[in-house]
Design a protein around this motif. Structure first.
Motif, PDB file in Angstrom:
ATOM      1  N   LEU A  23       0.803  -1.218   0.022  1.00 52.28           N
ATOM      2  CA  LEU A  23      -0.019  -0.036  -0.137  1.00 52.28           C
ATOM      3  C   LEU A  23       0.976   1.239   0.005  1.00 52.28           C
ATOM      4  CD1 LEU A  23      -2.531  -1.157   2.675  1.00 52.28           C
ATOM      5  CD2 LEU A  23      -2.947  -0.826   0.223  1.00 52.28           C
ATOM      6  N   GLU A  24       0.348   2.059  -0.804  1.00 48.34           N
ATOM      7  CA  GLU A  24       1.365   3.467  -0.766  1.00 48.34           C
ATOM      8  C   GLU A  24       0.621   4.577   0.148  1.00 48.34           C
ATOM      9  OE1 GLU A  24       0.858   4.900  -4.801  1.00 48.34           O
ATOM     10  OE2 GLU A  24       1.936   3.296  -5.718  1.00 48.34           O
ATOM     11  N   TYR A  25       1.547   5.372   0.756  1.00 42.38           N
ATOM     12  CA  TYR A  25       1.183   6.516   1.641  1.00 42.38           C
ATOM     13  C   TYR A  25       0.256   6.093   2.765  1.00 42.38           C
ATOM     14  CZ  TYR A  25       0.295  11.499   3.022  1.00 42.38           C
ATOM     15  OH  TYR A  25       0.050  12.583   3.554  1.00 42.38           O
ATOM     16  N   PRO A  26       0.574   5.052   3.539  1.00 43.14           N
ATOM     17  CA  PRO A  26      -0.084   4.735   4.702  1.00 43.14           C
ATOM     18  C   PRO A  26      -0.254   6.246   5.712  1.00 43.14           C
ATOM     19  CG  PRO A  26       1.855   3.694   4.802  1.00 43.14           C
ATOM     20  CD  PRO A  26       1.822   4.473   3.618  1.00 43.14           C
ATOM     21  N   HIS A  27      -1.260   6.495   6.163  1.00 44.40           N
ATOM     22  CA  HIS A  27      -1.509   7.705   6.856  1.00 44.40           C
ATOM     23  C   HIS A  27      -2.682   7.888   7.828  1.00 44.40           C
ATOM     24  CE1 HIS A  27      -4.070   8.664   3.721  1.00 44.40           C
ATOM     25  NE2 HIS A  27      -4.513   9.690   4.299  1.00 44.40           N
ATOM     26  N   LEU A  28      -2.600   8.748   8.658  1.00 45.73           N
ATOM     27  CA  LEU A  28      -3.692   8.992   9.650  1.00 45.73           C
ATOM     28  C   LEU A  28      -4.452  10.184   9.049  1.00 45.73           C
ATOM     29  CD1 LEU A  28      -2.084   8.692  13.048  1.00 45.73           C
ATOM     30  CD2 LEU A  28      -3.371   6.714  11.634  1.00 45.73           C
ATOM     31  N   PRO A  49      -3.013   1.340  -5.514  1.00 43.88           N
ATOM     32  CA  PRO A  49      -3.067   1.794  -6.692  1.00 43.88           C
ATOM     33  C   PRO A  49      -3.620   0.990  -7.936  1.00 43.88           C
ATOM     34  CG  PRO A  49      -0.645   1.580  -6.179  1.00 43.88           C
ATOM     35  CD  PRO A  49      -1.383   1.204  -4.966  1.00 43.88           C
ATOM     36  N   GLY A  50      -4.145   1.286  -8.856  1.00 44.61           N
ATOM     37  CA  GLY A  50      -4.364   0.566 -10.098  1.00 44.61           C
ATOM     38  C   GLY A  50      -5.398  -0.411  -9.909  1.00 44.61           C
ATOM     39  N   LEU A  86     -13.036   9.052  -6.643  1.00 44.83           N
ATOM     40  CA  LEU A  86     -13.568   8.453  -7.954  1.00 44.83           C
ATOM     41  C   LEU A  86     -12.773   8.970  -9.171  1.00 44.83           C
ATOM     42  CD1 LEU A  86     -17.209   9.331  -7.234  1.00 44.83           C
ATOM     43  CD2 LEU A  86     -16.289   7.088  -6.799  1.00 44.83           C
ATOM     44  N   GLN A  87     -12.098   9.995  -9.127  1.00 45.43           N
ATOM     45  CA  GLN A  87     -11.276  10.182 -10.352  1.00 45.43           C
ATOM     46  C   GLN A  87      -9.697   9.546 -10.132  1.00 45.43           C
ATOM     47  OE1 GLN A  87     -12.113  12.449  -7.963  1.00 45.43           O
ATOM     48  NE2 GLN A  87     -10.269  13.869  -7.693  1.00 45.43           N
ATOM     49  N   SER A  88      -9.625   8.553  -9.116  1.00 43.61           N
ATOM     50  CA  SER A  88      -8.303   8.154  -8.977  1.00 43.61           C
ATOM     51  C   SER A  88      -7.978   6.985  -9.495  1.00 43.61           C
ATOM     52  CB  SER A  88      -7.959   8.125  -7.506  1.00 43.61           C
ATOM     53  OG  SER A  88      -6.900   7.441  -6.945  1.00 43.61           O
ATOM     54  N   ASP A  89      -7.038   6.391  -9.661  1.00 46.52           N
ATOM     55  CA  ASP A  89      -6.809   4.920 -10.426  1.00 46.52           C
ATOM     56  C   ASP A  89      -6.331   4.108  -9.238  1.00 46.52           C
ATOM     57  OD1 ASP A  89      -6.520   2.868 -11.922  1.00 46.52           O
ATOM     58  OD2 ASP A  89      -4.430   3.542 -12.409  1.00 46.52           O
ATOM     59  N   GLY A  90      -7.419   3.654  -8.490  1.00 46.62           N
ATOM     60  CA  GLY A  90      -7.199   2.918  -7.294  1.00 46.62           C
ATOM     61  C   GLY A  90      -7.825   3.344  -6.150  1.00 46.62           C
TER      62      GLY A  90
END
Length: 160
Positions: A23-28, A49-50, A86-90
């Protein structure tokens, strides 16, 4: 090259998912919308992503929390699971819904303008083990009647 597989799902087991890769950018996220969606002071999220994310069991419910974002949850137990721009790829998953939530420690805190003013002091609060002496049978009465899905995939799972 071997791809890491991470699985997760809701508390009752009606919804399960799998993420192939990290997973990318794990954050709170401390924004007020995430606070309400989580029913908590913040929501931990990580982005898949994707086409890395696959729902392997069930069909989540969706709430359109704003025009660009919908949030996926289990209709049976209410567990918040997904954050879909919604406009994201993932799509992002809630880190607490992973079978191994410690696999992705947060790297950032977002929405800090609405972070609870006592957040920094949480680490200094006294800690205690849960004994639940307020329940007949104590913690054993919870453990022996646990209906929560285990932290791994299962072939079948009865949610009733």
């Amino acid at each position: 090259m071997q791809t890491s597989i991470h699985t997760g799902g809701c508390q009752c087991g009606a919804i399960r998912y799998r993420v192939e890769g990290a997973l990318e950018y794990p954050h709170l996220c401390h924004c007020r919308m995430c606070q309400k969606a989580a029913g908590n002071y913040f929501m931990p999220l990580g982005f898949a992503p994707g086409k890395m994310l696959t729902i392997t069991r069930g069909e989540p419910g969706w709430f359109q929390s704003s025009d660009p974002v919908r949030r996926g949850f289990c209709r049976d137990c209410g567990t918040p699971l997904f954050f879909d721009t919604l406009q994201s790829d993932g799509m992002a998953v809630t880190l607490g819904s992973l079978d191994d939530p410690a696999a992705f420690p947060p790297v950032s805190q977002d929405g800090i303008e609405t972070r609870m003013p006592f957040h920094a002091a949480l680490g200094s609060l006294p800690g205690k083990n849960v004994d639940r002496d307020d329940l007949p049978g104590g913690i054993e009465s919870i453990a022996s009647t646990n209906h929560q899905h285990p932290d791994h995939d299962t072939e079948l799972w009865c949610t009733s």
